[in-house]
Design a protein around this motif. Structure first.
Motif, PDB file in Angstrom:
ATOM      1  N   GLY A 209       0.777  -1.230   0.000  1.00 49.61           N
ATOM      2  CA  GLY A 209       0.000   0.000   0.000  1.00 49.61           C
ATOM      3  C   GLY A 209       0.807   1.279   0.000  1.00 49.61           C
ATOM      4  O   GLY A 209       0.233   2.367  -0.091  1.00 49.61           O
ATOM      5  N   GLY A 210       2.120   1.168   0.132  1.00 46.40           N
ATOM      6  CA  GLY A 210       2.931   2.374   0.101  1.00 46.40           C
ATOM      7  C   GLY A 210       2.940   3.007  -1.280  1.00 46.40           C
ATOM      8  O   GLY A 210       2.492   2.414  -2.259  1.00 46.40           O
ATOM      9  N   GLY A 211       3.446   4.227  -1.343  1.00 46.75           N
ATOM     10  CA  GLY A 211       3.525   4.926  -2.626  1.00 46.75           C
ATOM     11  C   GLY A 211       3.774   6.394  -2.419  1.00 46.75           C
ATOM     12  O   GLY A 211       4.166   6.829  -1.331  1.00 46.75           O
ATOM     13  N   SER A 212       3.525   7.153  -3.464  1.00 39.31           N
ATOM     14  CA  SER A 212       3.722   8.601  -3.426  1.00 39.31           C
ATOM     15  C   SER A 212       2.379   9.302  -3.381  1.00 39.31           C
ATOM     16  O   SER A 212       1.434   8.895  -4.071  1.00 39.31           O
ATOM     17  N   VAL A 213       2.315  10.356  -2.597  1.00 37.76           N
ATOM     18  CA  VAL A 213       1.069  11.103  -2.439  1.00 37.76           C
ATOM     19  C   VAL A 213       1.414  12.562  -2.183  1.00 37.76           C
ATOM     20  O   VAL A 213       2.485  12.875  -1.649  1.00 37.76           O
ATOM     21  N   GLN A 214       0.512  13.444  -2.564  1.00 38.13           N
ATOM     22  CA  GLN A 214       0.702  14.863  -2.288  1.00 38.13           C
ATOM     23  C   GLN A 214       0.412  15.140  -0.813  1.00 38.13           C
ATOM     24  O   GLN A 214      -0.380  14.440  -0.171  1.00 38.13           O
ATOM     25  N   ALA A 215       1.045  16.169  -0.306  1.00 38.91           N
ATOM     26  CA  ALA A 215       0.771  16.592   1.066  1.00 38.91           C
ATOM     27  C   ALA A 215      -0.725  16.845   1.230  1.00 38.91           C
ATOM     28  O   ALA A 215      -1.360  17.445   0.353  1.00 38.91           O
ATOM     29  N   GLY A 216      -1.259  16.376   2.341  1.00 41.61           N
ATOM     30  CA  GLY A 216      -2.693  16.484   2.584  1.00 41.61           C
ATOM     31  C   GLY A 216      -3.472  15.267   2.118  1.00 41.61           C
ATOM     32  O   GLY A 216      -4.661  15.139   2.436  1.00 41.61           O
ATOM     33  N   GLY A 217      -2.811  14.387   1.387  1.00 43.76           N
ATOM     34  CA  GLY A 217      -3.473  13.210   0.851  1.00 43.76           C
ATOM     35  C   GLY A 217      -3.512  12.057   1.828  1.00 43.76           C
ATOM     36  O   GLY A 217      -3.116  12.187   2.998  1.00 43.76           O
ATOM     37  N   SER A 218      -3.985  10.908   1.323  1.00 45.08           N
ATOM     38  CA  SER A 218      -4.176   9.731   2.167  1.00 45.08           C
ATOM     39  C   SER A 218      -3.606   8.477   1.505  1.00 45.08           C
ATOM     40  O   SER A 218      -3.519   8.408   0.273  1.00 45.08           O
ATOM     41  N   LEU A 219      -3.233   7.532   2.343  1.00 42.89           N
ATOM     42  CA  LEU A 219      -2.823   6.210   1.895  1.00 42.89           C
ATOM     43  C   LEU A 219      -3.314   5.193   2.912  1.00 42.89           C
ATOM     44  O   LEU A 219      -3.485   5.529   4.094  1.00 42.89           O
ATOM     45  N   ARG A 220      -3.530   3.967   2.443  1.00 39.69           N
ATOM     46  CA  ARG A 220      -3.856   2.882   3.363  1.00 39.69           C
ATOM     47  C   ARG A 220      -2.853   1.766   3.177  1.00 39.69           C
ATOM     48  O   ARG A 220      -2.722   1.204   2.081  1.00 39.69           O
ATOM     49  N   LEU A 221      -2.169   1.436   4.260  1.00 40.87           N
ATOM     50  CA  LEU A 221      -1.215   0.343   4.259  1.00 40.87           C
ATOM     51  C   LEU A 221      -1.873  -0.923   4.796  1.00 40.87           C
ATOM     52  O   LEU A 221      -2.780  -0.851   5.632  1.00 40.87           O
ATOM     53  N   SER A 222      -1.388  -2.056   4.328  1.00 39.86           N
ATOM     54  CA  SER A 222      -1.871  -3.349   4.806  1.00 39.86           C
ATOM     55  C   SER A 222      -0.706  -4.189   5.292  1.00 39.86           C
ATOM     56  O   SER A 222       0.399  -4.099   4.743  1.00 39.86           O
ATOM     57  N   CYS A 223      -0.965  -4.998   6.292  1.00 40.96           N
ATOM     58  CA  CYS A 223       0.037  -5.923   6.830  1.00 40.96           C
ATOM     59  C   CYS A 223      -0.639  -7.282   6.971  1.00 40.96           C
ATOM     60  O   CYS A 223      -1.498  -7.461   7.834  1.00 40.96           O
ATOM     61  N   ALA A 224      -0.255  -8.207   6.104  1.00 36.52           N
ATOM     62  CA  ALA A 224      -0.858  -9.535   6.100  1.00 36.52           C
ATOM     63  C   ALA A 224       0.089 -10.531   6.768  1.00 36.52           C
ATOM     64  O   ALA A 224       1.269 -10.611   6.402  1.00 36.52           O
ATOM     65  N   ALA A 225      -0.434 -11.273   7.713  1.00 39.60           N
ATOM     66  CA  ALA A 225       0.358 -12.278   8.430  1.00 39.60           C
ATOM     67  C   ALA A 225       0.076 -13.663   7.864  1.00 39.60           C
ATOM     68  O   ALA A 225      -1.065 -13.987   7.543  1.00 39.60           O
TER      69      ALA A 225
ATOM     70  N   ASN B 251       8.409  -9.847  17.777  1.00 38.15           N
ATOM     71  CA  ASN B 251       9.107 -11.063  17.395  1.00 38.15           C
ATOM     72  C   ASN B 251       9.460 -11.108  15.905  1.00 38.15           C
ATOM     73  O   ASN B 251      10.524 -11.609  15.529  1.00 38.15           O
ATOM     74  N   TYR B 252       8.540 -10.649  15.069  1.00 33.01           N
ATOM     75  CA  TYR B 252       8.724 -10.749  13.622  1.00 33.01           C
ATOM     76  C   TYR B 252       8.404  -9.420  12.959  1.00 33.01           C
ATOM     77  O   TYR B 252       7.535  -8.668  13.435  1.00 33.01           O
ATOM     78  N   TRP B 253       9.087  -9.196  11.839  1.00 30.30           N
ATOM     79  CA  TRP B 253       8.956  -7.940  11.104  1.00 30.30           C
ATOM     80  C   TRP B 253       8.729  -8.204   9.618  1.00 30.30           C
ATOM     81  O   TRP B 253       9.210  -9.202   9.068  1.00 30.30           O
ATOM     82  N   GLY B 254       8.017  -7.284   8.995  1.00 31.27           N
ATOM     83  CA  GLY B 254       7.902  -7.308   7.552  1.00 31.27           C
ATOM     84  C   GLY B 254       9.080  -6.596   6.905  1.00 31.27           C
ATOM     85  O   GLY B 254       9.953  -6.062   7.589  1.00 31.27           O
ATOM     86  N   GLN B 255       9.075  -6.605   5.571  1.00 33.52           N
ATOM     87  CA  GLN B 255      10.174  -6.000   4.803  1.00 33.52           C
ATOM     88  C   GLN B 255      10.013  -4.499   4.636  1.00 33.52           C
ATOM     89  O   GLN B 255      10.988  -3.823   4.280  1.00 33.52           O
ATOM     90  N   GLY B 256       8.846  -3.994   4.870  1.00 32.13           N
ATOM     91  CA  GLY B 256       8.635  -2.553   4.785  1.00 32.13           C
ATOM     92  C   GLY B 256       8.005  -2.121   3.480  1.00 32.13           C
ATOM     93  O   GLY B 256       8.117  -2.794   2.454  1.00 32.13           O
ATOM     94  N   THR B 257       7.337  -0.978   3.529  1.00 33.15           N
ATOM     95  CA  THR B 257       6.769  -0.350   2.346  1.00 33.15           C
ATOM     96  C   THR B 257       7.032   1.149   2.453  1.00 33.15           C
ATOM     97  O   THR B 257       6.891   1.735   3.523  1.00 33.15           O
ATOM     98  N   LYS B 258       7.409   1.752   1.335  1.00 36.85           N
ATOM     99  CA  LYS B 258       7.851   3.144   1.369  1.00 36.85           C
ATOM    100  C   LYS B 258       6.701   4.105   1.140  1.00 36.85           C
ATOM    101  O   LYS B 258       5.874   3.906   0.248  1.00 36.85           O
ATOM    102  N   VAL B 259       6.687   5.147   1.943  1.00 32.36           N
ATOM    103  CA  VAL B 259       5.696   6.214   1.799  1.00 32.36           C
ATOM    104  C   VAL B 259       6.438   7.512   1.493  1.00 32.36           C
ATOM    105  O   VAL B 259       7.325   7.918   2.252  1.00 32.36           O
ATOM    106  N   THR B 260       6.066   8.139   0.399  1.00 32.14           N
ATOM    107  CA  THR B 260       6.675   9.400  -0.012  1.00 32.14           C
ATOM    108  C   THR B 260       5.588  10.454  -0.104  1.00 32.14           C
ATOM    109  O   THR B 260       4.600  10.273  -0.821  1.00 32.14           O
ATOM    110  N   VAL B 261       5.783  11.543   0.613  1.00 34.04           N
ATOM    111  CA  VAL B 261       4.816  12.645   0.600  1.00 34.04           C
ATOM    112  C   VAL B 261       5.477  13.832  -0.076  1.00 34.04           C
ATOM    113  O   VAL B 261       6.496  14.343   0.393  1.00 34.04           O
ATOM    114  N   ALA B 262       4.888  14.256  -1.176  1.00 31.59           N
ATOM    115  CA  ALA B 262       5.422  15.379  -1.939  1.00 31.59           C
ATOM    116  C   ALA B 262       4.758  16.670  -1.465  1.00 31.59           C
ATOM    117  O   ALA B 262       3.536  16.765  -1.394  1.00 31.59           O
ATOM    118  N   SER B 263       5.598  17.652  -1.137  1.00 35.13           N
ATOM    119  CA  SER B 263       5.039  18.922  -0.659  1.00 35.13           C
ATOM    120  C   SER B 263       4.776  19.869  -1.815  1.00 35.13           C
ATOM    121  O   SER B 263       5.223  19.637  -2.933  1.00 35.13           O
TER     122      SER B 263
END
Length: 130
Positions: free
Chosen positions: A8-24, A118-130
């Motif tokens: 769910g990560g990605g690029s978004v403009q400032a003031g915008g929204s994103l929804r991340l998911s974490c599946a086990a 105990n366990y971690w995911g690999q991560g997802t990047k969130v970029t907010v453009a101003s």
């Protein structure tokens, strides 16, 4: 062994929204704490929010309270992070993590400490453009 996959990560403009998911891949305990952390370049990993999966109790850092919302779908073994009103301070890699068999309120070092998980995911990047 539990695998966590963020999306769910990605690029978004400032003031915008994103929804991340974490599946086990599995829940090996009926009670777990799933947390979201973030880490920006040159900064320490920060605990953002967490949820006790069986009870739905939620916890937030001051920096995101009122803008972010964590939720879960236990059938899908997935935890979501709805992020609203994003700003430049939210630019980071976002990670989910799980503390097996623990409520977030009783993790050994607190829900916002990476050492509680105990366990971690690999991560997802969130970029907010101003």
């Amino acid at each position: 062994q539990v695998q966590l996959v963020e999306s769910g990560g990605g690029s978004v403009q400032a003031g915008g929204s994103l929804r991340l998911s974490c599946a086990a891949s599995t829940y090996t305990a009926s009670v777990n704490c799933v947390g979201w952390f973030r880490q920006a370049p040159g900064r320490e990993r920060e605990g953002v929010t967490a949820i006790t999966t069986s009870l739905g109790f939620t916890y937030y850092s001051d920096s995101v309270r009122g803008r972010f919302a964590i939720s879960r779908d236990n059938i899908k073994r997935t935890v979501y992070l709805q992020m609203n009103s994003l700003n430049a301070e939210d630019n980071a890699m976002y990670y989910c993590a799980i503390a097996l068999g623990a409520r977030c309120s009783s993790t050994r070092r607190g829900w916002s400490s990476a050492g509680s998980y105990n366990y971690w995911g690999q991560g997802t990047k969130v970029t907010v453009a101003s």
